[in-house]
Design an enzyme around this catalytic site. Structure first.
Site, mmCIF file in Angstrom:
data_model
loop_
_atom_site.group_PDB
_atom_site.id
_atom_site.type_symbol
_atom_site.label_atom_id
_atom_site.label_comp_id
_atom_site.label_asym_id
_atom_site.label_seq_id
_atom_site.Cartn_x
_atom_site.Cartn_y
_atom_site.Cartn_z
ATOM 1 N N CYS A 170 7.198 9.921 -0.624
ATOM 2 C CA CYS A 170 6.141 10.863 -0.266
ATOM 3 C C CYS A 170 5.936 11.776 -1.458
ATOM 4 C CB CYS A 170 6.518 11.668 0.965
ATOM 5 S SG CYS A 170 5.370 13.032 1.272
ATOM 6 N N ASN B 252 10.109 4.622 1.903
ATOM 7 C CA ASN B 252 10.096 4.020 3.224
ATOM 8 C C ASN B 252 11.419 3.295 3.425
ATOM 9 O OD1 ASN B 252 7.130 4.271 4.102
ATOM 10 N ND2 ASN B 252 6.948 3.457 2.033
ATOM 11 N N HIS C 15 7.322 4.704 11.889
ATOM 12 C CA HIS C 15 7.204 4.625 10.427
ATOM 13 C C HIS C 15 8.137 5.690 9.856
ATOM 14 C CE1 HIS C 15 4.446 4.032 6.793
ATOM 15 N NE2 HIS C 15 5.195 5.054 6.433
ATOM 16 N N HIS D 273 10.870 7.276 7.138
ATOM 17 C CA HIS D 273 11.343 7.325 5.754
ATOM 18 C C HIS D 273 12.840 7.630 5.746
ATOM 19 C CE1 HIS D 273 7.271 7.870 3.505
ATOM 20 N NE2 HIS D 273 7.217 6.932 4.421
ATOM 21 N N ARG E 250 0.843 -1.217 0.000
ATOM 22 C CA ARG E 250 0.000 0.000 0.000
ATOM 23 C C ARG E 250 0.875 1.263 0.000
ATOM 24 N NH1 ARG E 250 -0.740 4.895 2.199
ATOM 25 N NH2 ARG E 250 -0.227 4.012 4.239
ATOM 26 N N ASP E 251 1.460 1.581 1.126
ATOM 27 C CA ASP E 251 2.226 2.823 1.230
ATOM 28 C C ASP E 251 3.339 2.860 0.187
ATOM 29 O OD1 ASP E 251 3.167 5.236 2.203
ATOM 30 O OD2 ASP E 251 4.348 4.332 3.782
HETATM 31 MG MG MG Z 1 5.529 5.665 4.380
#
Ligand code: MG
Length: 298
Positions: free
Chosen positions: A241, A250, A208, A210, A16-17
């Protein structure tokens, strides 16, 4: 010698992300194969899709098909991102048993990402939480920009702590603290965790981070020292992002696991199988694998 945890839970956010921030769009079948392969790697949580309006997020337009198509193994959570009540209904209809809501610790990012204020976001959560309660669905929360915002600049740890506590009070089982633009450094990460853990049990916090400025592993280590035991990461370092120029994505799950296993911290994840999965998805995306470990298993 400080005390580090003996076990860490990895939340794999690549499908997903990660994928939502890749330029290339993948078919539902490729995503289903990807998630099913991740399910064989020993991961306990695999974020699998998003019910954000497909017009805003075309990469995730096939999430319903993906959720319906994956083999949901017992013991593994497959959270789906939901922005509002409508998204929650779609997730439910697709067969999601676990969802994630999201909000920012900065007004500027919340407006850009959700088109409303932080307070308005909380009012949108009420019907989502009610549906979740009625259907026995677990809700995770993402809190973004916890160490800085591309629009508002500095973000105060106390602000993060207050929003995190409200998310737990709403009924979320966990709050994932996102350094969305990868701007934090290790001592800042520790000050953040110290502030937030005064208001939320540390077991209910995830990190979380990055890797935009190469700080993610150092920041993760700093948080492990304070008792954090849940870490979000994306296989092959997928994603990034969309509001940050040239941001790397990430932190790569393989690199996190390599560090954890190297320090004697268990994750239950088969690093080799995970690396092969990372290489597979990079081939599908025609993309370079940003995991250092992934390169060793080519
Ligand atoms: Mg992320």
């Amino acid at each position: 010698m400080n005390s580090l945890p003996s076990n860490v839970t990895i939340v794999e956010v690549g499908p997903r992300d990660g994928l939502q921030n890749e330029a290339q769009h993948l078919s539902a079948q490729v995503k289903i194969d990807f998630i099913n392969q991740l399910s064989c790697c020993g991961l306990a949580v695999i974020e699998s899709g998003s019910m954000v309006n497909p017009e805003w997020l075309p990469q995730m337009a096939n999430s319903e098909e993906v959720i319906k198509g994956i083999h949901q193994r017992p013991g593994i959570k497959y959270p789906v991102l939901v922005p509002n009540e409508k998204g929650m209904q779609r997730a439910l209809e697709a067969g999601a048993k676990s969802v994630a809501i999201f909000i920012s610790a900065s007004e500027g990012f919340n407006h850009k990402n959700l088109n409303c204020s932080i307070e308005q976001s909380f009012t949108h959560f009420d019907p989502v939480m009610a549906i979740a309660r009625d259907n026995g669905i677990e809700v995770r929360a993402y809190l973004s920009c916890v160490m800085g915002c591309p629009f508002d600049g500095k973000v105060k740890p106390m602000v993060v702590a207050t929003i995190a506590r409200r998310l737990i009070e709403l009924g979320c089982y966990e709050v994932s603290l996102g350094d969305t633009i990868g701007i934090g450094t290790p001592l800042q990460a520790q000050r953040l965790i110290q502030a937030v853990s005064k208001q939320v049990a540390i077991e209910q916090l995830a990190i979380h981070f990055h890797n935009t400025r190469g700080q993610a592993l150092a920041n993760i280590y700093a948080c492990l020292e304070l008792g954090i035991t849940t870490i979000d990461a994306a296989v092959a370092g997928l994603g990034g992002c969309p509001y940050t120029d040239g941001s790397s994505g990430n932190i790569a799950t393989e690199d996190v696991i390599y560090m954890l296993h190297g320090m004697g911290i268990e994750t239950g994840v088969d690093l080799r199988a995970l690396s092969e999965t990372g290489n597979m998805i990079c081939q599908q995306l025609n993309r370079i694998n940003s995991s250092h470990v992934g390169k060793l298993y080519r």
